[in-house]
Design a protein around this motif. Structure first.
Motif, PDB file in Angstrom:
ATOM      1  N   SER A 162      10.879  -6.093  12.463  1.00  0.00           N
ATOM      2  CA  SER A 162       9.495  -5.975  12.942  1.00  0.00           C
ATOM      3  C   SER A 162       9.457  -6.295  14.429  1.00  0.00           C
ATOM      4  N   ASP A 182       0.827  -1.209   0.000  1.00  0.00           N
ATOM      5  CA  ASP A 182       0.000   0.000   0.000  1.00  0.00           C
ATOM      6  C   ASP A 182       0.861   1.259   0.000  1.00  0.00           C
ATOM      7  N   THR A 191       0.498  -6.946   2.498  1.00  0.00           N
ATOM      8  CA  THR A 191      -0.114  -8.241   2.743  1.00  0.00           C
ATOM      9  C   THR A 191       0.723  -9.283   2.022  1.00  0.00           C
ATOM     10  N   HIS A 198      -0.595  -9.648   7.546  1.00  0.00           N
ATOM     11  CA  HIS A 198      -0.655  -8.216   7.235  1.00  0.00           C
ATOM     12  C   HIS A 198       0.409  -7.512   8.059  1.00  0.00           C
ATOM     13  N   TYR A 199       1.219  -6.699   7.377  1.00  0.00           N
ATOM     14  CA  TYR A 199       2.265  -5.944   8.068  1.00  0.00           C
ATOM     15  C   TYR A 199       1.883  -4.475   8.107  1.00  0.00           C
ATOM     16  N   ASP A 200       1.842  -3.928   9.304  1.00  0.00           N
ATOM     17  CA  ASP A 200       1.561  -2.508   9.505  1.00  0.00           C
ATOM     18  C   ASP A 200       2.893  -1.780   9.625  1.00  0.00           C
ATOM     19  N   TYR A 201       3.221  -0.976   8.612  1.00  0.00           N
ATOM     20  CA  TYR A 201       4.546  -0.358   8.572  1.00  0.00           C
ATOM     21  C   TYR A 201       4.750   0.622   9.722  1.00  0.00           C
ATOM     22  N   ASP A 251       2.151  -0.367   4.272  1.00  0.00           N
ATOM     23  CA  ASP A 251       1.597  -1.638   4.736  1.00  0.00           C
ATOM     24  C   ASP A 251       1.652  -2.669   3.614  1.00  0.00           C
TER      25      ASP A 251
END
Length: 842
Positions: free
Chosen positions: A646, A376, A382, A404-407, A380
Motif C-alpha cells: 500500500s 467489496d 474495511t 478503509h483500504y481503497d484497492y 476495497d
C-alpha cells in the motif's frame, strides 16, 4: 440623498466583501487544519528497555507505552531481583534523545505505590544506556511487584516500560538461560543431537510431520529441523516467564532463515518454550515447545491457480475473508494484512508494522490482531487493527483502529481510533465479540457494552450495556447479538436478537414457568434453550444445574428451523463446533439428574459447499507439512504474478475518540500456557480444565496465580482435622480455620447469606468452588499448602490432606476417620457426588 444611498450601498458592498472574505478565510483555515491533521505512518521512534543478567546479557525486553496502563495480566515476564535490590537494565535509544529516567514500584494486587524515584546517574554511549539503580528496602522477599521504568523523551514525552519483579536470593536465572541457549544451539547442529537426546521424551504417538510445531515428545530429527538446514538470522530475545527455587520457565524468540525449493530463502518467526528443573546434580527438561511460522512474502507463493502457499506454520487457523465472487482475498499473516487479487494477479501488503530499514525488534512485537469486516466487489476493504501500535501516529498506544483500504488508489485511511489504557491481553478478550460497520455507524463491543459510533460526527450511543458472560452470544461475522434482557444467567424470561446489519430486532419470550438460555450461533442461526424453572437446581454451595427440556434454532428471519427435545432427556450443556452442536444430556432421578450419553444437533447445511476461502495442508519431502489457502475464484495464471505494498497509511487526528472506558477484567480468570495467553473466562471450571489440558496456569484479574497445572510429586498437610459433623457450613468453617481467616460462617448464614458467600466475605482468600472437575486435576492445591474440601457420595464432606503418585488421603468431617485410597478409586467416589470441591488461594 443620492450620495447617502451611494454611501449605504458602498457599506453594504464592503460588508459583503468582508463577510465573503471571512467565510473564505475560515474555510481555508478549516481546510488547512483538516489537511494538517493527516499524517502517514512514520518509522518507530520509541526506545526499548531490557534487563541485564550477571553476564551483562539482555533479557525480558520491554516495549514502550505512551500512556500509563495496567499491565498486571500481560504476563510478559518476571524479573528476579537479588537481595541487594540492585536492578541493571539496558536502554537502546535508537537515536532518540532522553531527558530523564525514573522508576516506580507498586504492589501488584493493591496497586499501592512503594517507590517513585528519579535515576540520577547514567550516560549515553552510541545510542545505548546501561542503567543501574537500587530499590528501597520496602519490598518483601518472594512477593511479586510491578516495576515501571519511565523515560522522558525530547519534547517532554513520557514513555513507560513494565515488568513484574520478585526479590530473593534463590532466583538465579543464569543457569536456566544457559541451558535454553545451549539446547537451541544444538537444534541447529544435528551432529550434536546426543547432547539433548537425554532431555527429549520421544513418543511413538507424536506426529513428527510439521516443523511448525514440535515438542518434547517429537523425534530428535524434528527437533533438529530434519533436512531444512536453517540458521538464526537475528538476535535471540530471551524472556523469563516464571522462576522459583527449583523451576525456571524461559522462552526464546528469533527470526530464522532457510533455503526453499525455489533457490531463494524464507524467513520464519520462531518461539521456543522451556520449562526446566535444576537439582544439585543435573537439569531436567519438564516441557519443551517450539512454534515456527513462515513470514509470507508473496514470492513464488501462488502454487496453483487456486492455492496460496503460507508455508510452514504452527497452526492452520487463518484469519481470512473474500468478496462474494472470490476475486479479492484478504488474509492475515504474522501481524500483517495481505490481499491477493485474481483480477490483476497481484499480491498487496495492505497493512504491516514491519520495516525494511530496521532491526525489526520494535516492529516484530506482535501484540495486535486484525478483524476483516468487509471486502467489496471492487477490492476495497474495511478492517480493524486492535492492540499495541508498533509505529505510526499511535506508536506506543493500545487501542482499536478502524481503516478503509481503497484497492484502486492503493491507500489505507484511518476512519476512527479508540485508545484503551490496558494491555493487549485484556483488550483482545474484552473487545472480541463485535466489530461491525453498517454504513457510517461502527459497532463495537467493549467490556460487555455494545456501542454505536457515528464515524462522521463521532456521536456515541450505548446500544446494550451490562452484558455478562454466558448471557449473550454473537454471530461469527459479528452482525448479530442475542442476549438476556435481564442479564441473569439462570432466570431469563426474554431473549433479544439484534441484527446490526439491518437494524432489526426480535424478542423470544419464555412460557409460563419457563426460563431461557443463550447457547450461541451457527453462522447467523441463533440457538437457545428452554427450561422449566423447577428444573433449575442450585445446591448448597451455589452450583447450578440448568436442565433444558428443549433446544431451538432460529434463522436470520426469526423463523424456528429446528427443535430438539423428546421429553426423555434434559440438556445440561451445549458446545458449538463448526456447524454441529454437541449436547450434554441427563435423565431426571428422584435425587436430581444423572448423566446420560451426549447427542449432536447437526445443521442442515453442514455438507453444503459454500463459496468461501478454506485452508488445507500439503506434504513435501524436505519441508513436510505446509499450509495453503484454497481460493474459490481461479487466478488467471501462475506466471506474471506481481507484488506491491500500500502506498501510504493515512491518519486523521480529528477521528480520535476517547470512550473513557476502563477495561479491568473484573471477575474473570486468565489462562496462560507455554509462555502464551490462551483465553479468559468467568467460569473457573473452564479455566482450570483449559489450563490442565495445556499444562498451563490460571491468573485472576489482579495477576494472582489461582491454579497451576504443575504440582509436586507428593505433598502432605500435617495439621489435624477435627470431626465437625460433615455439613456444608462446618466444612467451609474448616477451610476458614485452616486459612487463618477469622470469620463465623454460621452467624452469617443465620443472617440470610449462603454458606459460600459467607466464606467469601473476608476477602483474605480467593475461594475456588468447582463442580465437575476430577480430583486428580486439583491436587496441586494440596501441594501449595491448601486443603481441599470434597463432597462424598452420601452427601457428607471430607478434607483431602495428602497425595503421592498413586494415592490420596482424605479425612471425613462426619466421623473424623482417615482414608488412604488410590487416586482412581477416590475419583469414582467423588464423581458419584458430582465432583464437588472447594479450596482456596491466599
Amino acid at each position: 440623498m443620492e450620495t447617502r444611498k451611494i454611501l449605504e450601498m458602498k457599506y453594504w458592498i464592503l460588508g459583503a466583501i468582508f463577510l465573503v472574505t471571512g467565510i473564505l478565510t475560515f474555510l481555508t483555515m478549516q481546510l488547512e487544519a483538516e489537511e494538517a491533521s493527516y499524517t502517514t505512518m512514520s518509522e518507530a521512534t520509541l526506545p526499548t528497555v531490557a534487563f541485564l543478567d550477571n553476564d551483562n546479557r539482555t533479557y525480558n525486553l520491554m516495549h514502550g507505552y505512551t500512556d500509563e496502563i495496567d499491565l498486571t495480566l500481560e504476563n510478559e515476564s518476571i524479573t528476579p531481583i537479588g537481595t541487594n535490590r540492585v536492578v541493571k537494565a539496558y536502554v537502546n535509544t535508537y537515536g532518540t534523545e532522553i531527558n530523564k529516567i525514573s522508576f516506580k514500584v507498586r504492589d501488584l494486587e493493591t496497586n499501592e505505590l512503594y517507590e517513585n524515584t528519579e535515576v540520577e546517574d547514567y550516560s549515553v554511549i552510541d545510542n545505548a544506556i546501561n542503567l543501574e539503580f537500587t530499590l528501597k528496602n520496602l519490598i518483601e522477599d518472594d512477593k511479586k511487584y510491578s516495576l515501571e521504568i519511565t523515560l522522558n523523551l525530547k519534547g517532554e514525552r513520557d514513555v513507560h516500560y513494565y515488568s513484574t519483579i520478585i526479590k530473593g536470593d534463590s532466583y538465579e536465572i543464569k543457569d536456566y538461560v544457559d541451558f535454553a541457549l545451549n539446547f537451541n544451539e544444538v537444534t541447529f547442529n544435528p551432529t550434536r543431537v546426543n547432547e539433548i537426546a537425554l532431555y527429549l521424551e520421544t513418543s511413538t504417538n507424536a506426529l513428527n510431520d510439521n516443523f511448525g510445531h514440535v515438542n518434547i515428545n517429537s523425534s530428535s530429527s524434528m527437533v533438529t529441523w530434519g533436512d531444512l538446514t536453517p540458521y538464526v538470522e537475528s538476535d535471540i530475545n530471551i524472556s523469563v516467564k516464571d522462576v522459583n527455587q527449583e523451576i525456571g520457565v524461559v522462552t526464546l524468540e528469533y527470526r530464522m532463515g532457510a533455503e526453499n525449493t525455489n533457490g531463494s530463502y524464507d524467513t520464519y518467526k520462531v518461539c521456543e518454550y522451556y520449562r526446566i528443573r535444576k537439582t544439585a546434580s543435573r537439569f531436567y527438561l519438564l516441557g519443551y515447545e517450539r512454534d515456527a511460522d513462515q513470514i509470507f512474502d508473496a514470492k513464488n507463493d501462488l502454487v496453483t491457480t487456486t492455492k496460496i502457499n503460507l508455508g510452514i506454520t504452527s497452526n492452520t487457523d487463518v484469519n481470512m475473508k473474500a468478496d462474494e465472487e472470490g476475486k479479492y482475498n484478504y488474509f492475515e499473516n504474522n501481524g500483517s494484512l495481505w490481499c491477493y487479487s485474481t483480477v490483476d494477479n497481484t499480491f498487496t501488503s495492505v497493512f504491516s508494522f514491519a520495516s525494511e530499514d530496521t532491526d525489526n525488534v520494535r516492529e516484530d512485537y506482535n501484540a495486535h490482531d486484525f478483524r476483516i469486516i468487509t471486502v467489496d466487489a471492487n477490492g476495497d476493504a474495511t478492517f480493524v487493527v486492535r492492540g499495541y501500535m508498533n509505529r505510526g501516529e499511535h506508536e506506543g498506544r493500545v487501542g482499536i483502529s478502524l481503516y478503509h483500504y481503497d484497492y484502486s488508489d492503493n491507500e489505507v485511511k484511518e476512519a476512527l481510533f479508540i485508545p484503551l489504557n490496558t494491555s493487549y491481553t485484556i483488550m483482545s478478550e474484552n473487545t472480541a465479540g463485535i466489530s461491525y460497520l453498517n454504513e457510517n455507524m461502527y459497532y463495537c463491543l467493549i467490556d460487555d457494552t455494545l456501542y454505536s459510533i457515528d464515524i462522521t460526527s463521532l456521536e456515541i450511543m450505548e446500544i446494550v450495556s451490562n452484558l455478562t458472560e454466558g448471557t449473550y452470544a454473537v454471530s461469527a461475522d459479528g452482525s448479530t447479538i442475542c442476549y438476556s434482557t435481564t442479564g441473569d444467567l439462570y432466570n431469563t424470561d426474554t431473549l433479544r436478537i439484534y441484527n446490526i446489519s439491518n437494524s432489526s430486532d426480535y424478542e423470544i419470550k419464555a412460557g409460563e414457568g419457563e426460563v431461557l438460555s443463550v447457547i450461541g450461533f451457527i453462522d447467523n442461526d441463533c440457538i437457545y434453550g428452554i427450561a422449566n424453572k423447577s428444573d433449575v437446581v442450585r445446591d448448597e454451595l451455589g452450583n447450578v444445574t440448568f436442565a433444558m427440556k428443549k433446544v431451538n434454532v432460529i434463522d436470520k428471519d426469526y423463523n424456528i428451523i429446528k427443535e430438539y427435545g423428546d421429553g426423555n432427556y434434559y440438556i445440561t450443556g451445549a458446545k458449538i463446533d463448526g456447524k454441529r452442536v454437541t449436547l450434554d444430556r441427563a435423565t431426571k432421578t428422584d435425587t436430581g439428574f444423572a448423566t446420560a450419553p451426549i447427542d449432536q444437533l447437526i445443521n442442515k447445511d453442514e455438507n453444503v459447499v459454500e463459496k468461501e476461502l478454506s485452508v488445507i495442508t500439503s506434504a513435501t519431502d524436505a519441508r513436510l507439512t505446509e499450509t495453503r489457502i484454497v481460493l474459490f475464484s481461479k487466478a488467471p495464471s501462475l506466471n506474471g504474478v506481481s507484488f506491491r505494498a500500500s502506498q501510504k497509511i493515512v491518519y486523521n487526528e480529528k477521528k480520535w475518540l476517547d470512550l473513557d472506558v476502563s477495561v479491568n477484567g473484573e471477575g474473570k480468570y486468565y489462562v496462560y500456557s507455554f509462555g502464551k495467553y490462551l483465553l479468559s473466562t468467568s467460569n473457573i471450571n473452564t479455566a482450570i480444565n483449559t489450563a490442565y489440558a495445556n499444562y498451563g496456569r490460571v491468573l485472576d484479574n489482579k495477576g494472582n496465580v489461582i491454579y497451576n497445572r504443575y504440582k509436586a510429586t507428593k505433598a502432605s498437610i500435617s495439621a489435624p482435622v477435627a470431626s465437625t459433623g460433615g455439613g456444608v457450613v462446618a466444612s467451609l468453617q474448616t477451610i476458614a480455620s485452616f486459612a487463618g481467616v477469622n470469620i463465623n460462617i454460621q452467624n452469617l448464614v443465620d443472617s440470610g447469606m449462603s454458606p459460600i458467600d459467607a466464606l467469601k466475605t473476608s476477602g483474605e482468600i480467593s475461594i475456588i468452588n468447582t463442580n465437575g472437575i476430577t480430583i486428580d486435576k486439583l491436587l496441586n492445591y494440596v501441594g501449595s499448602g491448601s486443603i481441599i474440601v470434597g463432597k462424598l457420595g452420601d452427601g457428607s464432606y471430607c478434607v483431602i490432606t495428602a497425595y503421592d503418585s498413586d494415592n490420596i488421603v482424605y479425612v471425613s468431617l462426619d466421623s473424623g476417620a482417615s482414608t488412604t485410597t488410590t487416586i482412581s478409586a477416590a475419583s469414582k467416589t467423588f464423581s458419584a457426588a458430582g465432583d464437588v470441591f472447594i479450596t482456596y488461594v491466599k
